[in-house]
Design a protein around this motif. Structure first.
Motif, PDB file in Angstrom:
ATOM      1  N   SER A 170       0.858  -1.194   0.000  1.00 31.54           N
ATOM      2  CA  SER A 170       0.000   0.000   0.000  1.00 31.54           C
ATOM      3  C   SER A 170       0.892   1.241   0.000  1.00 31.54           C
ATOM      4  CB  SER A 170      -0.931   0.008   1.221  1.00 31.54           C
ATOM      5  OG  SER A 170      -0.181   0.207   2.402  1.00 31.54           O
ATOM      6  N   TYR A 171       0.319   2.339  -0.433  1.00 24.36           N
ATOM      7  CA  TYR A 171       1.119   3.572  -0.547  1.00 24.36           C
ATOM      8  C   TYR A 171       0.170   4.738  -0.312  1.00 24.36           C
ATOM      9  CZ  TYR A 171       5.176   6.177  -2.538  1.00 24.36           C
ATOM     10  OH  TYR A 171       6.273   6.969  -2.735  1.00 24.36           O
ATOM     11  N   MET A 172       0.451   5.528   0.707  1.00 25.96           N
ATOM     12  CA  MET A 172      -0.447   6.661   0.971  1.00 25.96           C
ATOM     13  C   MET A 172       0.328   7.920   1.279  1.00 25.96           C
ATOM     14  SD  MET A 172      -1.954   5.254   4.586  1.00 25.96           S
ATOM     15  CE  MET A 172      -0.974   3.989   5.349  1.00 25.96           C
ATOM     16  N   ASP A 181      -4.899   7.858  -0.854  1.00 26.25           N
ATOM     17  CA  ASP A 181      -4.373   6.584  -1.345  1.00 26.25           C
ATOM     18  C   ASP A 181      -3.612   6.833  -2.645  1.00 26.25           C
ATOM     19  OD1 ASP A 181      -3.942   4.024  -2.315  1.00 26.25           O
ATOM     20  OD2 ASP A 181      -5.901   3.292  -1.665  1.00 26.25           O
ATOM     21  N   LEU A 183      -2.194   4.659  -4.498  1.00 28.54           N
ATOM     22  CA  LEU A 183      -2.426   3.613  -5.500  1.00 28.54           C
ATOM     23  C   LEU A 183      -3.814   3.749  -6.131  1.00 28.54           C
ATOM     24  CD1 LEU A 183      -0.741   0.491  -3.797  1.00 28.54           C
ATOM     25  CD2 LEU A 183       0.231   2.090  -5.451  1.00 28.54           C
ATOM     26  N   SER A 184      -4.718   4.457  -5.466  1.00 33.57           N
ATOM     27  CA  SER A 184      -6.053   4.755  -6.012  1.00 33.57           C
ATOM     28  C   SER A 184      -6.446   6.179  -5.620  1.00 33.57           C
ATOM     29  CB  SER A 184      -7.118   3.809  -5.458  1.00 33.57           C
ATOM     30  OG  SER A 184      -6.751   2.479  -5.605  1.00 33.57           O
ATOM     31  N   LEU A 205      -8.259   1.499   2.135  1.00 33.99           N
ATOM     32  CA  LEU A 205      -6.923   1.619   1.542  1.00 33.99           C
ATOM     33  C   LEU A 205      -6.645   0.434   0.608  1.00 33.99           C
ATOM     34  CD1 LEU A 205      -4.137   3.171   1.632  1.00 33.99           C
ATOM     35  CD2 LEU A 205      -3.451   1.489   3.347  1.00 33.99           C
ATOM     36  N   THR A 206      -6.154   0.745  -0.585  1.00 32.32           N
ATOM     37  CA  THR A 206      -5.830  -0.297  -1.558  1.00 32.32           C
ATOM     38  C   THR A 206      -4.628  -1.103  -1.101  1.00 32.32           C
ATOM     39  OG1 THR A 206      -6.516   1.239  -3.275  1.00 32.32           O
ATOM     40  CG2 THR A 206      -5.268  -0.693  -3.990  1.00 32.32           C
ATOM     41  N   VAL A 207      -4.767  -2.414  -1.104  1.00 29.32           N
ATOM     42  CA  VAL A 207      -3.595  -3.263  -0.876  1.00 29.32           C
ATOM     43  C   VAL A 207      -3.432  -4.125  -2.124  1.00 29.32           C
ATOM     44  CG1 VAL A 207      -2.521  -5.027   0.560  1.00 29.32           C
ATOM     45  CG2 VAL A 207      -3.973  -3.290   1.613  1.00 29.32           C
ATOM     46  N   GLN A 208      -2.393  -3.838  -2.885  1.00 27.65           N
ATOM     47  CA  GLN A 208      -2.134  -4.598  -4.118  1.00 27.65           C
ATOM     48  C   GLN A 208      -1.287  -5.821  -3.796  1.00 27.65           C
ATOM     49  OE1 GLN A 208      -3.142  -4.062  -7.240  1.00 27.65           O
ATOM     50  NE2 GLN A 208      -3.381  -1.851  -7.622  1.00 27.65           N
ATOM     51  N   LYS A 271       5.332  -6.164   8.668  1.00 26.72           N
ATOM     52  CA  LYS A 271       5.116  -4.990   7.822  1.00 26.72           C
ATOM     53  C   LYS A 271       6.380  -4.149   7.788  1.00 26.72           C
ATOM     54  CE  LYS A 271       1.912  -2.013   9.229  1.00 26.72           C
ATOM     55  NZ  LYS A 271       0.575  -1.426   9.368  1.00 26.72           N
TER      56      LYS A 271
END
Ligand code: ADP
Ligand code: MG
Length: 402
Positions: A170-172, A181, A183-184, A205-208, A271
């Motif tokens: 994830s990236y925020m 977010d 990633l989105s 939150l997007t988790v790819q 993490k």
């Protein structure tokens, strides 16, 4: 404002090994002269060796002197020099490459991560000091995130016979106490909630789930494109936002042949958080006005809270003030406890950044000093309480100055 640099204890530091310490503090000094205003500018940092540097040395710093301006530089510095010596786990001079910084900072934490510790990496420093260069780098010289991810995948490959790995990313971006977010980005503002079973959670939150290292790196790149961009303006949004890149690793030991979890399997989730912090320059120095003031105050609140949390953790205090800012709430499970922290403090050696560099070195030194005190188990309780009170007072005054 009282300067903690005046305290005698800051003037000289012995070098102590930091094996097994939970916080590793490293300094990176960027090259001087990366913009026009720095031409022919004196350096106020002298790197003595890979662990010691002197701030505002009275001796000349030959590396950075331009022959033609030698005399002029001497004339400019008639006032007394601070001549402060600092020691850190590692000091990288202006010639260090991103790969060398990686080898001396985050390379070691991959082992800890795969051993079951959450790990956090912070790049700290004023706007323009080289935080993003260190974290992300350039196409020719990729940053420590790239090297760290490659190392992670290499080490997972070596362990694949005994464990099954599942990766999430994830990236925020935290800006003015709101979360976006990367990633989105179309999701808008995300909310941070306390979840009874998961702890702190960023809702939605997007988790790819990257298929491999290159897929993961492409996610990082696409997230970077969504970051606020104006890297060199101290008033730009980018300098006030924290970018938080997180990699979750689910490890299952002894998976069955067909990939199913057997009864004796041990599952661990760890993490790794890599955080490109907002610029640490003081609000007053960047000329905040009106609503801008609130933004500046929030960013400093997050940075100050971070400092307070690191200090409290290293001191073994019961109460850790995570709740005081968005950033520390988000990182609650990535700071302290079973967690390893690497702080990379970036400084500019140019005399134009004198105050920022001094403040960054003091911030980094605090984290390091407290770690050493923890290791030694506090010799004198009186000293401990006094120093802590002084620290709290410093932070309070920094806050009040905003
Ligand atoms: P920050 O993220 O701390 O605001 P940047 O990483 O954007 O600062 O660095 C500011 C400028 O200095 C950028 O143009 C960057 O490429 C350059 N720079 C920073 N550190 C280095 C370094 N170690 N070597 C070469 N250029 C650097
Ligand atoms: Mg930056």
């Amino acid at each position: 404002r009282r300067s903690i640099g005046k305290r005698k204890s800051l003037r000289r530091h012995s070098i102590e090994p930091s094996f097994n310490a939970n916080i590793k503090v490293v300094i990176r000094v960027r090259p001087i002269g990366n913009n026009d205003s720095e031409e022919n500018v004196r350096s106020c940092v002298k790197v003595v060796n890979d662990q010691i540097l002197v701030f505002d040395p009275s001796e000349e710093v030959d590396d950075f002197y331009f022959q033609g301006v030698r005399q002029k530089c001497r004339d400019m510095t008639k006032k007394a020099h601070k001549d402060l010596q600092f020691a850190f786990d590692k000091v990288f001079d202006t010639h260090a490459t991103n790969e060398q910084v990686f080898c001396g900072s985050t390379k070691d934490i991959i082992g800890s991560l795969l051993d079951g510790y959450n790990c956090s990496v912070f790049v700290y420093g004023a706007t323009g000091a080289g935080k993003t260069f260190t974290m992300l780098g350039t196409r020719d010289s990729p940053g420590i995130t790239f090297h760290t991810m490659v190392e992670l995948y290499n080490q997972m490959e070596l362990l694949k016979e005994e464990r099954k790995f599942e990766i999430g990313v994830s990236y925020m971006e935290v800006y003015n106490e709101t979360v976006k977010d990367l990633l989105s980005p179309s999701l808008g503002q995300l909310h941070v909630r306390e979840d009874p079973s998961y702890g702190v959670k960023v809702q939605g939150l997007t988790v790819q789930r990257p298929a491999d290292a290159s897929h993961l790196l492409s996610l990082l790149e696409s997230g970077n494109r969504n970051r606020s961009q104006h890297p060199t303006d101290a008033n730009a949004e980018s300098s006030r936002s924290h970018a938080v890149f997180q990699v979750y690793i689910k490890m299952t030991s002894h998976p069955l042949e067909n990939g199913k979890v057997n009864e004796g399997s041990v599952i661990k989730v760890v993490k790794l958080s890599m955080i490109d912090l907002a610029g640490s320059e003081r609000g007053s120095a960047t000329g905040f006005k009106g609503s801008r003031f609130a933004e500046g105050a929030n960013i400093n609140r997050s940075l100050l809270s971070l400092g307070n949390c690191i200090n409290a953790l290293a001191d073994g205090l019961k109460h850790i003030p995570y709740r005081n800012s968005k950033l520390t709430r988000l990182l609650k499970d990535s700071l302290g406890g079973n967690c390893k922290t690497v702080m990379i403090a970036n400084v500019s050696p140019a005399v134009l950044s004198y105050e920022d560099t001094y403040n960054t070195l003091k911030y980094a030194d605090r984290a390091k000093k407290i770690k050493l005190r923890t290791k030694k188990n506090v010799v004198s309780v009186d000293m401990h309480v006094t120093e802590l009170a002084a620290l709290v007072e410093d932070l309070r005054q920094e806050n009040a100055a905003l």
